[in-house]
Write an enzyme that holds these catalytic residues in place. Sequence first.
Site, mmCIF file in Angstrom:
data_model
loop_
_atom_site.group_PDB
_atom_site.id
_atom_site.type_symbol
_atom_site.label_atom_id
_atom_site.label_comp_id
_atom_site.label_asym_id
_atom_site.label_seq_id
_atom_site.Cartn_x
_atom_site.Cartn_y
_atom_site.Cartn_z
ATOM 1 N N GLY A 1 -22.476 -20.568 133.898
ATOM 2 C CA GLY A 1 -21.818 -21.036 132.686
ATOM 3 C C GLY A 1 -22.427 -20.468 131.421
ATOM 4 O O GLY A 1 -21.833 -20.504 130.354
ATOM 5 N N ARG A 2 -23.641 -19.994 131.544
ATOM 6 C CA ARG A 2 -24.256 -19.386 130.363
ATOM 7 C C ARG A 2 -25.180 -18.238 130.772
ATOM 8 O O ARG A 2 -26.115 -17.903 130.067
ATOM 9 C CB ARG A 2 -25.022 -20.413 129.574
ATOM 10 N N GLY B 1 -20.940 -22.478 138.752
ATOM 11 C CA GLY B 1 -20.889 -21.055 138.397
ATOM 12 C C GLY B 1 -21.757 -20.775 137.191
ATOM 13 O O GLY B 1 -22.249 -21.678 136.532
ATOM 14 N N LYS C 1 -29.268 -14.543 130.164
ATOM 15 C CA LYS C 1 -29.031 -15.988 130.139
ATOM 16 C C LYS C 1 -28.883 -16.418 128.681
ATOM 17 O O LYS C 1 -29.761 -16.157 127.861
ATOM 18 C CB LYS C 1 -30.212 -16.710 130.803
ATOM 19 N N ASP D 1 -27.354 -25.879 143.563
ATOM 20 C CA ASP D 1 -26.996 -24.673 142.807
ATOM 21 C C ASP D 1 -28.230 -24.015 142.193
ATOM 22 O O ASP D 1 -28.139 -22.918 141.657
ATOM 23 C CB ASP D 1 -25.971 -25.003 141.710
ATOM 24 N N ASN D 2 -29.377 -24.695 142.289
ATOM 25 C CA ASN D 2 -30.608 -24.100 141.773
ATOM 26 C C ASN D 2 -31.552 -23.688 142.900
ATOM 27 O O ASN D 2 -32.733 -23.456 142.675
ATOM 28 C CB ASN D 2 -31.313 -25.080 140.830
HETATM 29 P P1 AMP Z 1 -28.633 -25.912 135.306
HETATM 30 O O1 AMP Z 1 -28.914 -27.280 135.866
HETATM 31 O O2 AMP Z 1 -29.323 -25.634 134.005
HETATM 32 O O3 AMP Z 1 -28.942 -24.856 136.298
HETATM 33 O O4 AMP Z 1 -27.073 -25.853 134.944
HETATM 34 C C1 AMP Z 1 -26.052 -26.430 135.707
HETATM 35 C C2 AMP Z 1 -24.712 -25.858 135.347
HETATM 36 O O5 AMP Z 1 -24.384 -26.087 133.967
HETATM 37 C C3 AMP Z 1 -24.573 -24.347 135.559
HETATM 38 O O6 AMP Z 1 -23.274 -24.086 135.993
HETATM 39 C C4 AMP Z 1 -24.826 -23.816 134.175
HETATM 40 O O7 AMP Z 1 -24.271 -22.534 134.008
HETATM 41 C C5 AMP Z 1 -24.121 -24.850 133.317
HETATM 42 N N1 AMP Z 1 -24.644 -24.885 131.938
HETATM 43 C C6 AMP Z 1 -25.838 -25.386 131.532
HETATM 44 N N2 AMP Z 1 -25.972 -25.259 130.198
HETATM 45 C C7 AMP Z 1 -24.854 -24.646 129.740
HETATM 46 C C8 AMP Z 1 -24.387 -24.223 128.452
HETATM 47 N N3 AMP Z 1 -25.116 -24.407 127.342
HETATM 48 N N4 AMP Z 1 -23.183 -23.634 128.392
HETATM 49 C C9 AMP Z 1 -22.440 -23.456 129.477
HETATM 50 N N5 AMP Z 1 -22.811 -23.822 130.712
HETATM 51 C C10 AMP Z 1 -24.000 -24.423 130.854
HETATM 52 MG MG MG Z 2 -28.629 -23.744 137.515
#
Ligand code: AMP
Ligand code: MG
Length: 492
Positions: free
Chosen positions: A90-91, A88, A111, A250-251
């Site tokens: 997360g940020r 989900g 973001k 998820d990406n």
């Molecule tokens: P990403 O690989 O960057 O697309 O992130 C994978 C997951 O980790 C997603 O659910 C993001 O929302 C979460 N995420 C990455 N960095 C953070 C952060 N600093 N705080 C909260 N959630 C994060």
């Molecule tokens: Mg992502």
Amino acid sequence: MSIHLETHGRFASLGETFYSRVRPEPLPDPRLVSLNPRLAAKFGLNETDFRKPELLEIFAGNRLPHGASPLAMRYAGHQFGHFVPQLGDGRALMLGEWRDEEGTLWELQLKGAGMTPYSRSGDGRAVLRSTIREYLCSEAMHGLGIPTTRALCIVGSDEEVYREQIETAAVLARLAPSHLRFGSFEVFYYRGQHEPLQVLGDYLLKHHYPQLSDEDNPYLALFREVVARTARLIARWQLVGFAHGVMNTDNMSMLGLTLDYGPFGFLDAYEPGFVCNHSDHEGRYAFDRQPAIGRWNLTCLAQAMLPLFAEEPQAAVELAQEVLDGYEPAFMAAYAQGMRAKLGLQTALSEDHRLVTDLLHIMAANRVDYTRVFRTLAGFRREDKGRSCKAADEFVDREAFYHWSEDYAGRLAQENRRDRERAKAMNRVNPKYVLRNYLAQQAIDRAENGDYAEIGRLLALLASPFDEQPENEPYAALPPDWASALSVSCSS
Ligand code: AMP
Ligand code: MG
């Protein structure tokens, strides 16, 4: 100038099965780091508007625009091959939907605007460094004509965030018609919730693939279109030398967009097995593995969509399989067509495959710069068999290039296109400027010292990557030696 979002957003109206309502976390003393004037203009806004407190506060997450109903999307995903049932936003959070002056609706996301129920152990923040990378790369991809989410602005602050070292927090505003991912389907499939799958399928069909609604099996047609778009997207990545770095499901976008820029990299020296993400120890997402990973990811999506394809499970599997089998031919066709264009060929001959693989082979052996070789190849003269072509200068082993040139000249002779015309066509597909890692790093280093000018300069440069821009010639040079020591990882 204010911002009005749609009061009844299409995605928000799906209900809280699909997201969680959130509030952005305020960012103290926000300042505008960069504004993308071309995208702002689509919404009738300019730099002066963004310098006023009202918009600055909105894009910092300190104030909600009219019509906002902020939410964090729910999704799951396969990360490095392993299923994670709940990820989900997360940020990131979606403020709402925003209509541009042509009437098109865009999801507006911030973001780095703070924690959500999906933040897990994260702080919900993004660092200035990573927002600059995503901002510049989204717009570089757009300039290259490659489908992508867009980036509108970066708002920075002095708020400290902790990564490998202390950095400062920033918020990126990004836009896409939809941010739905493969993982948006996976989250429901693995919980055994088939009804939300159908709601998502209907949603995509209605708003993003209306042309498929009348198909016999619209969900299968939807999947077929996602397969085709993903194949074409990854072909475009390979052609331009782009490595995404974290191709987790998820990406992966349900619209076939490049999504979630993290430890991506453009090839400098051509190395087929290039791994841009230093956290990717096994090289799962190496440059040359991207096409195969695309299929692996689509298989995950197929699995999650199975209940939509047919009632009888075996029948659903067979339907999905048949569509998946279309991925590789679609990828190969797009790649071959793109490579022919890069070589300035107008017709398709069976020997072209050899010509391309031979070239890539000597490029790898000589570790030549991927972008520069293709760009300089426009100057190839059929008559002198490439002897005066600047591309030769890129090779340590010039003879290897001249040897290939014989075949290339022979192949060109089979078409009666003049050198000048071919050069023009090649320059429209072989970019002169790409977002090399070191260029992004230079803009980041300066920004971390409060000087944001380089971000704007790169943004403008990369909006027209195919144009000769004599004043920007140094940006097309070979990267400096220190560039190869740069390290990017998932931590952002
Ligand atoms: P990403 O690989 O960057 O697309 O992130 C994978 C997951 O980790 C997603 O659910 C993001 O929302 C979460 N995420 C990455 N960095 C953070 C952060 N600093 N705080 C909260 N959630 C994060
Ligand atoms: Mg992502």
